[in-house]
Structures are given as C-alpha cells and as structure tokens.
Design a protein around this motif. Structure first.
Motif, mmCIF file in Angstrom:
data_model
loop_
_atom_site.group_PDB
_atom_site.id
_atom_site.type_symbol
_atom_site.label_atom_id
_atom_site.label_comp_id
_atom_site.label_asym_id
_atom_site.label_seq_id
_atom_site.Cartn_x
_atom_site.Cartn_y
_atom_site.Cartn_z
ATOM 1 N N ILE A 158 0.852 -1.190 0.000
ATOM 2 C CA ILE A 158 0.000 0.000 0.000
ATOM 3 C C ILE A 158 0.885 1.235 0.000
ATOM 4 O O ILE A 158 1.801 1.358 0.829
ATOM 5 C CB ILE A 158 -0.913 0.034 1.248
ATOM 6 N N SER A 159 0.651 2.145 -0.941
ATOM 7 C CA SER A 159 1.385 3.413 -0.911
ATOM 8 C C SER A 159 0.512 4.489 -0.268
ATOM 9 O O SER A 159 -0.697 4.561 -0.515
ATOM 10 C CB SER A 159 1.803 3.840 -2.321
ATOM 11 N N PHE A 160 1.125 5.276 0.601
ATOM 12 C CA PHE A 160 0.440 6.372 1.285
ATOM 13 C C PHE A 160 1.177 7.651 0.938
ATOM 14 O O PHE A 160 2.327 7.851 1.337
ATOM 15 C CB PHE A 160 0.430 6.142 2.794
ATOM 16 N N SER A 161 0.530 8.512 0.168
ATOM 17 C CA SER A 161 1.181 9.711 -0.343
ATOM 18 C C SER A 161 0.936 10.897 0.584
ATOM 19 O O SER A 161 -0.199 11.159 0.986
ATOM 20 C CB SER A 161 0.654 10.046 -1.745
ATOM 21 N N THR A 162 2.001 11.617 0.904
ATOM 22 C CA THR A 162 1.903 12.746 1.814
ATOM 23 C C THR A 162 3.043 13.721 1.561
ATOM 24 O O THR A 162 4.103 13.334 1.057
ATOM 25 C CB THR A 162 1.947 12.276 3.280
ATOM 26 N N PRO A 175 -8.223 3.922 9.131
ATOM 27 C CA PRO A 175 -8.576 3.088 7.962
ATOM 28 C C PRO A 175 -7.347 2.506 7.263
ATOM 29 O O PRO A 175 -7.363 1.355 6.817
ATOM 30 C CB PRO A 175 -9.323 4.061 7.045
ATOM 31 N N LEU A 176 -6.276 3.297 7.160
ATOM 32 C CA LEU A 176 -5.032 2.822 6.548
ATOM 33 C C LEU A 176 -4.401 1.727 7.401
ATOM 34 O O LEU A 176 -3.984 0.680 6.883
ATOM 35 C CB LEU A 176 -4.061 3.991 6.387
ATOM 36 N N THR A 186 2.642 -4.095 3.593
ATOM 37 C CA THR A 186 3.697 -3.098 3.783
ATOM 38 C C THR A 186 3.191 -1.756 3.309
ATOM 39 O O THR A 186 2.555 -1.662 2.251
ATOM 40 C CB THR A 186 4.956 -3.487 2.987
ATOM 41 N N ILE A 187 3.450 -0.704 4.087
ATOM 42 C CA ILE A 187 3.034 0.643 3.700
ATOM 43 C C ILE A 187 4.249 1.401 3.172
ATOM 44 O O ILE A 187 5.293 1.482 3.836
ATOM 45 C CB ILE A 187 2.407 1.409 4.878
ATOM 46 N N ARG A 188 4.124 1.937 1.965
ATOM 47 C CA ARG A 188 5.166 2.756 1.348
ATOM 48 C C ARG A 188 4.748 4.223 1.453
ATOM 49 O O ARG A 188 3.821 4.666 0.776
ATOM 50 C CB ARG A 188 5.333 2.377 -0.128
ATOM 51 N N ILE A 189 5.389 4.964 2.322
ATOM 52 C CA ILE A 189 5.091 6.394 2.486
ATOM 53 C C ILE A 189 5.807 7.143 1.369
ATOM 54 O O ILE A 189 7.031 7.099 1.252
ATOM 55 C CB ILE A 189 5.569 6.902 3.856
ATOM 56 N N VAL A 190 5.023 7.831 0.528
ATOM 57 C CA VAL A 190 5.572 8.479 -0.661
ATOM 58 C C VAL A 190 5.512 9.994 -0.508
ATOM 59 O O VAL A 190 4.434 10.574 -0.346
ATOM 60 C CB VAL A 190 4.800 8.069 -1.932
ATOM 61 N N HIS A 191 6.673 10.624 -0.564
ATOM 62 C CA HIS A 191 6.766 12.083 -0.493
ATOM 63 C C HIS A 191 7.242 12.595 -1.840
ATOM 64 O O HIS A 191 8.348 12.285 -2.284
ATOM 65 C CB HIS A 191 7.748 12.494 0.616
ATOM 66 N N ILE A 192 6.381 13.361 -2.528
ATOM 67 C CA ILE A 192 6.690 13.873 -3.866
ATOM 68 C C ILE A 192 7.190 15.311 -3.767
ATOM 69 O O ILE A 192 6.578 16.152 -3.093
ATOM 70 C CB ILE A 192 5.457 13.816 -4.776
ATOM 71 N N GLN A 193 8.291 15.607 -4.449
ATOM 72 C CA GLN A 193 8.833 16.966 -4.480
ATOM 73 C C GLN A 193 9.137 17.368 -5.913
ATOM 74 O O GLN A 193 9.553 16.537 -6.721
ATOM 75 C CB GLN A 193 10.116 17.060 -3.653
ATOM 76 N N ASP A 194 8.926 18.655 -6.218
ATOM 77 C CA ASP A 194 9.309 19.125 -7.551
ATOM 78 C C ASP A 194 10.829 19.288 -7.645
ATOM 79 O O ASP A 194 11.410 19.288 -8.712
ATOM 80 C CB ASP A 194 8.599 20.437 -7.902
ATOM 81 N N ARG A 195 11.475 19.414 -6.498
ATOM 82 C CA ARG A 195 12.938 19.379 -6.432
ATOM 83 C C ARG A 195 13.318 18.879 -5.034
ATOM 84 O O ARG A 195 12.644 19.180 -4.050
ATOM 85 C CB ARG A 195 13.553 20.755 -6.700
ATOM 86 N N ILE A 217 3.643 -1.766 12.019
ATOM 87 C CA ILE A 217 3.434 -2.149 10.618
ATOM 88 C C ILE A 217 4.715 -1.912 9.839
ATOM 89 O O ILE A 217 5.363 -0.860 9.987
ATOM 90 C CB ILE A 217 2.289 -1.320 9.996
ATOM 91 N N GLU A 218 5.100 -2.865 9.021
ATOM 92 C CA GLU A 218 6.285 -2.672 8.183
ATOM 93 C C GLU A 218 6.044 -1.496 7.232
ATOM 94 O O GLU A 218 5.065 -1.480 6.483
ATOM 95 C CB GLU A 218 6.584 -3.944 7.382
#
Length: 304
Positions: A158-162, A175-176, A186-195, A217-218
């Motif tokens: 599961i990816s969790f974007s923040t 819920p997550l 497994t939870i993949r915490i995804v942090h998106i940056q333009d740079r 949780i892993e």
C-alpha cells in the motif's frame, strides 16, 4: 460486522467495484448496502402539463432503479454467493452526494466503495464527476475508488502519499492501519517533491509522528521527484513497486486536491491505475449511533 456502502449506476465500472469489494472482504462478515439514486429530468417550462410529465419520468426512473438493483443482486448471486456477505438494496429519489452523506450518518458506514468512473463519464478521463464530488463532500468516512478493467490483487503493498505538511491523528490513519493489518501489508510512504530539498522542522515532526503510529506495521519512506504531474509520478511509483492500493488523506491543498483538479488527461496514462482510498480529515473521530433512515421516498430490500 462491516458496513460497506456501494453506490451504483449499473455501469460496467460500478459492477467492477462490487466484484472488488466482495473479493477484498471475502473472509469477513459484511453488509453491503447497494445504493442507486435517481433525479428527474430538468424541464424549463412551468406549465402543469410538463410538471405531470416530470412525475411520470420520476415513476419510470423509480421502476428502472428498483429493477436494476434486483438484477444486480441476482447477478451477484449467480457470480458465487458468500455466506458471510449480506446485501441490502436502496433506491432513492435524491442527489447522490446527499444520499451518501445521509447513509454515512445514519447507517454507521465503515467504507464507501465505488467505480472511479460512471456510465456518463468519457473514456478520456481517469476519475468521474460523481466520484470527485463524493471525495470533496464526504467528511467522516473513507472512500475507495476502483478503476475499470483491473485484476484483483490482495493489497499486500500500500502506498500512502503525503507531503508531511499536515499533522495526522491516529484516528485519521485508522482506515489505513486497519487495511494494512488485515492484509499484513507493507506501507510505502511516498513524499513527492518538484525538487529534492531537506524537510522542514514541521515536516520532520509530522514524519516522526506518522512513523510512531505505524510502528507495528512494516513501512518505508520514499522521496521521489515529481514527473509532469502528481498523478503521473504516483502511477510510475506504483508500477515500479507493484503497489496494489494507493491511500491519501484529504485536506485542503493535499495531493487529493491536486489530483482532482488536474486537467483532463489521456486515457492511456491512467488505464493501469490502482484503487484509490481517500480518507477525509478527522474522519473517524465522530460517528453517530446506528439508526435507520426514515425517508419515505427510499425503498429498501434485504437479501442474504
């Protein structure tokens, strides 16, 4: 027993959502509330004769709605009944957003599952107007949007974007956490940056609290560079790591806001999207006691 609400317009995508919901919770006892709403045709004249025509249309829509729900339940049973699953059907003369909010308030709904696109949405969009409206209006229940033509995979990844700019409470993340615990995911915490740049003090604090909540949780943290758009970036990430479910918390200026406001995109870009679970801000902190809706305009059927 889980209470799952499934709005349907009898489209192929809506059927896909039903199948996904049954498979996702095949080992759990659930009540699936199948909801179809209908509204009258818009008429511009004020003459009584046309008002009578509108009433005729309403009656016809009611018959179509109830017949469609009956046929849907029969199709579910033909597809393979599950003794742990119960179905209730609801036909309502109402706007979809109004009725769904009413359901969440009165039926103690745990999760809304629906197709990401409806019957009237074009093939060139990746999320339909009704889904977007519900994402923007539902305040105290998570929503799972299921794309059309996807194969079911148990959500082991599961990816969790923040962006770490928002302080999450444990209740909002419930819920997550529950989904991850149910499927040992497994939870993949995804942090998106333009740079790429260092996290601020606030972001570091919020990340620390998030990891504290997910302690049992892993989970892993991934920082990725934005490519063209947030949607494209998440799609590439999900494909690379074979993600089976994408989760986001919905609040002002969140990734959810960015995705639902992005310009219409090419169909092929999003045809491989994974299901998206949107969790409203402060979603689980308040739930009314379960009580039945008394609206006279609604008809209900119960099917085991």
């Amino acid at each position: 027993m889980k209470q799952i609400l499934i709005p349907t317009d009898f489209s192929l995508n809506a059927w896909q959502a039903v199948c996904y919901a049954q498979e996702l919770f095949k080992d759990q006892e659930c009540v699936f509330h199948l909801l179809n709403t209908y509204t009258p045709a818009i008429v511009s004249s004020r003459f009584m004769a046309q008002h009578r025509d509108e009433k005729q249309h309403q009656k016809g829509s009611s018959n179509y709605s109830e017949a469609g729900l009956k046929e849907l339940v029969e199709r579910i049973q033909r597809n393979g009944p599950n003794p742990k699953h119960y179905f209730e059907t609801y036909s309502s003369f109402s706007l979809l957003t109004d009725e769904v909010n009413n359901f969440v308030e009165h039926e103690n709904i745990d999760l809304i599952i629906m197709g990401s696109k409806g019957m009237t949405d074009g093939n060139h969009i990746y999320m339909g107007k009704n889904t977007v409206r519900l994402i923007k209006t539902i305040k105290n229940c998570p929503l799972l949007a299921v794309p059309r033509d996807i194969d079911f995979f148990q959500p082991n990844e599961i990816s969790f974007s923040t962006d770490f700019n928002m302080f999450y409470t444990h209740s909002e993340l419930e819920p997550l956490i529950e989904m991850a615990q149910t499927f040992n995911a497994t939870i993949r915490i995804v942090h998106i940056q333009d740079r790429i740049k260092p996290l601020t003090e606030i972001q570091r604090f919020n990340l620390g609290m998030l990891r504290k909540y997910l302690n049992e949780i892993e989970h892993y943290v991934h920082t990725v560079s934005e490519v063209k758009s947030i949607s494209n970036t998440l799609l590439a990430f999900n494909k690379e790591l074979d993600i089976h479910l994408l989760a986001m918390l919905n609040y002002r200026n969140s990734y959810v806001d960015s995705i639902t406001q992005e310009p219409i995109v090419n169909k092929k870009t999003f045809e491989a999207q994974v299901p998206l679970m949107v969790i409203p801000e402060m979603s689980i902190l308040y739930k009314n006691p379960k009580k039945k809706n008394q609206k006279d305009i609604m008809t209900k059927q119960h099917v085991n």
